[in-house]
Design a protein around this motif. Structure first.
Motif, short mmCIF file in Angstrom:
data_model
loop_
_atom_site.label_atom_id
_atom_site.label_comp_id
_atom_site.label_asym_id
_atom_site.label_seq_id
_atom_site.Cartn_x
_atom_site.Cartn_y
_atom_site.Cartn_z
N ASN A 127 -31.99 -8.18 11.86
CA ASN A 127 -30.70 -8.73 12.06
C ASN A 127 -30.33 -9.80 10.97
OD1 ASN A 127 -30.15 -7.46 14.42
ND2 ASN A 127 -31.03 -9.04 15.70
N LEU A 128 -30.50 -9.05 9.55
CA LEU A 128 -29.89 -9.92 8.47
C LEU A 128 -28.44 -9.50 8.38
CD1 LEU A 128 -32.88 -9.53 5.93
CD2 LEU A 128 -32.36 -11.32 7.64
N LEU A 129 -27.61 -10.60 7.69
CA LEU A 129 -26.33 -10.02 7.68
C LEU A 129 -26.17 -9.38 6.40
CD1 LEU A 129 -24.70 -13.71 8.38
CD2 LEU A 129 -25.12 -11.60 10.14
N SER A 130 -25.64 -8.22 6.55
CA SER A 130 -25.78 -7.12 5.54
C SER A 130 -24.91 -7.44 4.48
CB SER A 130 -25.40 -5.78 6.08
OG SER A 130 -23.88 -5.77 6.57
N ALA A 131 -23.82 -8.18 4.33
CA ALA A 131 -22.94 -8.60 3.31
C ALA A 131 -23.30 -9.78 2.45
CB ALA A 131 -21.59 -8.67 3.68
N LEU A 132 -24.53 -10.56 2.98
CA LEU A 132 -25.09 -11.49 2.24
C LEU A 132 -26.49 -11.38 1.71
CD1 LEU A 132 -24.27 -14.46 4.88
CD2 LEU A 132 -22.53 -13.43 3.04
N GLU B 47 -28.59 -16.26 0.91
CA GLU B 47 -27.18 -16.56 1.61
C GLU B 47 -27.39 -16.47 3.13
OE1 GLU B 47 -23.89 -15.38 -1.65
OE2 GLU B 47 -24.50 -14.07 -0.31
#
Lengths: 370, 277
Positions: free
Chosen positions: B97-102, B106
């Motif tokens: 569940n990492l933020l794909s755009a960061l 970040e």
């Protein structure tokens, strides 16, 4: 959150292109239409603005030139000249007519100028004479180019032939043009030697224009006097009144297009990241943080769209005069403010649905593998 | 006065009402000490996810209380829970569940920023933790450029950034191969033991038993069995204390995987006691 919004926005280039493209197209529509009508207003009032007069005197209750008719007795010239504070008066004749060259007919305002006219003369001459004498006419350079007219050729105005002796600039607009002939020719053709249309008044240096306006209206019967700026404003208002509905409809269409594109792209962008927003919520982000991200993303799209829309409008306004079209585009401050407000409205409304989505998002989604 | 990081007392969670009422978790109690690793296992539908959601302040129990460091968090108003989750819990998820755009950096620093840290300080702290976890060369990589193990280490760094008392891990090895999964579990164990953080893991993965201090079996919303794990002092294997061969020596009980290990220990206990301690 701003960084997240920025990264989210630029990660999906296709979505970015659609949203920014859609918004810029919508804002371009609004900006360009505004610019066209501002340009038309400016062109329509160009004669008044560049006349050199401080005051325009017309028949009572006549407050502009476009689609208006003013008739003053010639005796009014001396009466106005005698008013304290008046330095100079030029009486002009004015009517709407045609410049005819063979089969080519161009709508034009015909201005009849006295030989010694100090005001109301063509303010920018491309070539030839500045004031026409008997049998002579000065027409706009673009009309001449369109009709293939050279200096020395003849054109038909008020049902007689005139020799073209000069070309003026900035005297054509989207609707019509201005042609200058001598007052004597004008009177001869119209058969109304005892009247003039407007008096263009210059006041003495240091004298208040408003004071002279009041004195003219008090001391001369049957006239309406207005400072040049007011007279020009009245002229612009006539154009504005005629275009308001068109502008309102086109602006509404622009707003709706922008809103629809933005709402759809922001909504799908948030929907596609629903789980990521859920993760942030689970990690402890408050709804306010997430709203910030959505609003920032929408605002960035709209600002990009606004910039591109403005750049295209500037490009169009630079290109159109080079194409020989009788149109100028002018981006006014009022128009920029209006489009800025429209942009903010689009931002706010396009973010409503996604924000509702986020508000109702259960952070426990992260443990459910959805 | 409690010495537990997490204490749950008679917690029940019911969904629906009347004929459609379902009890997902039934009168469950649990205490987790600082530095302890508790593994909760159980079949699908046993109530693990519901229990984990309640432990993580993502869901309120119908009955019972949940205490975190002595404070009752189950009674807190909804608007106070995000702060608790942000500062007291570290979450590690099955899908990372990492933020794909960061970038990796970040993804970690954003959680510190949410907790009120300045951007520069958050980035510095994130870089330090990621480097410590062996990702110093991957700070500016997007998640899509990271391997599964690296992604999970970023997720662990994110879980640690706000110095939480408790780490909740949901199937942390499910998307990793066995070698990487084992590495991740050893990392979690090191964090628990060196930093004194409590770790609660929900998993189907039997291999995780090796690193757990305690294994709880949840079925039909209730703990059916509790297994205390122990390390064989001879071979280092993790064994279930209750089922293992054991020997008492110097007032302490030692558990062994097999008779051979037991015999070896009995011949020279001093040699192995040092290794265990």
């Amino acid at each position: 959150m701003i960084r997240l919004a920025f990264r989210n926005l630029f990660q999906n280039r296709t979505r970015l292109a659609i949203s920014v493209g859609g918004v810029s197209l919508a804002l371009l529509l609004i900006l360009a239409l505004d610019a066209i009508f501002t340009g038309v207003e400016r062109q329509t009032t160009a004669f008044i603005d560049n006349s050199g007069a401080d005051i325009f005197v017309a028949q009572k209750d006549v407050r502009n030139m476009h689609m208006a008719s003013s008739s003053l007795p010639v005796t009014a010239i001396d009466e106005v000249k005698a008013i304290e504070g008046v330095e100079e008066v030029t009486a002009i004749l004015y009517t709407g007519n045609m410049i005819v060259v063979g089969e080519e007919r161009t709508l034009a305002y015909i201005i009849g100028l006295p030989e010694d006219a100090e005001m109301g003369v063509p303010w920018k001459i491309a070539s030839g004479k500045e004031i026409p004498e008997a049998g002579e006419a000065i027409i706009d350079e673009r009309v001449a180019q369109k009709s293939g007219i050279e200096i020395g050729d003849t054109v038909e105005i008020l049902a007689r032939e005139f020799k073209v002796v000069g070309f003026s600039e900035e005297t054509t607009n989207i609707v019509n043009s201005i042609a200058f002939i001598s007052a004597s020719d004008f009177q001869a053709q119209r058969g109304n030697s005892g009247v003039v249309s407007y008096l263009l008044v210059r006041v003495k240096p240091g004298v208040g224009i408003e004071a002279v306006v009041s004195r003219i209206e008090q001391e001369v019967d049957g006239v309406t006097a207005l400072p040049r700026a007011s007279f020009s404003g009245q002229e612009a208002r006539v154009v504005k009144d005629m275009s308001t509905d068109v502008l309102a409809i086109m602006n509404s269409i622009g707003v709706l297009i922008g809103l629809a594109v933005m709402a759809l792209t922001v909504y799908t962008a948030v929907l596609s990241r629903r789980r990521e927003f859920g993760v942030l919520k689970a990690l402890g982000a408050r709804n306010g943080h997430l709203y910030q991200a959505v609003l920032a993303q929408a605002l960035m799209s709209v600002l990009l769209g606004f910039t591109i829309g403005l750049a295209f409008t500037l490009l169009i306004s630079a290109v159109i005069p080079r194409l020989g079209l009788s149109m100028t585009l002018e981006i006014s401050r009022a128009s920029l403010i209006k489009v800025g407000i429209v942009s903010l409205v689009i931002t706010a409304f396009s973010a409503i649905l996604p924000i509702r989505q986020i508000a109702g998002l259960d952070p426990a989604i992260v443990f459910r593998g959805k | 006065m409690t010495t537990s990081t997490l204490q749950i007392d008679h917690v029940t969670k019911r969904y629906g009402a009347g004929d459609t009422e379902v009890t997902a978790v039934r009168d469950v109690s649990l205490s987790v000490k600082p530095g302890e690793i508790v593994l909760i296992m159980g079949p699908s539908g046993s109530g693990k996810t519901t229990l984990l959601s309640m432990l993580g302040a993502l869901l309120k129990p119908t009955d019972g209380e949940i205490h975190l460091n002595g404070a009752v968090i189950s009674a807190l108003a909804e608007n106070r829970l995000p702060d608790i989750r942000l500062k007291q819990f570290g979450f590690v998820f099955q899908d990372f569940n990492l933020l794909s755009a960061l970038t990796a950096l970040e993804n970690v620093s954003i959680v510190a920023e949410l907790a009120g840290n300045k951007a520069a300080a958050a980035r510095q702290k994130a870089a330090s933790i990621l480097t410590e976890l062996g990702l110093g060369e991957r700070l500016n990589f997007l998640p899509e450029k990271l391997s599964g193990g690296e992604k999970q280490r970023v997720a662990i760094a994110r879980a640690l950034i706000n110095d939480p008392a408790l780490i909740l891990a949901d199937e942390p090895t499910a998307n990793l191969d066995s070698k990487i999964g084992h590495e991740i579990m050893r990392l979690l164990r090191r964090i628990a033991k060196e930093q004194g953080r409590s770790v609660v893991i929900v998993s189907h993965d039997q291999r995780i038993k090796d690193i757990a201090d305690r294994v709880l079996w949840l079925e039909d919303g209730e703990f059916k069995e509790t297994v205390t794990m122990a390390i064989d002092p001879v071979c280092g294997m993790s064994v279930e204390r209750e089922k293992a061969i054991s020997v008492e020596w110097d007032g302490k009980v030692y558990s062994f995987c097999a008779q051979g290990c037991r015999d070896e220990f009995v011949n020279d206990p001093q040699k192995f006691i040092v290794a265990v301690s």
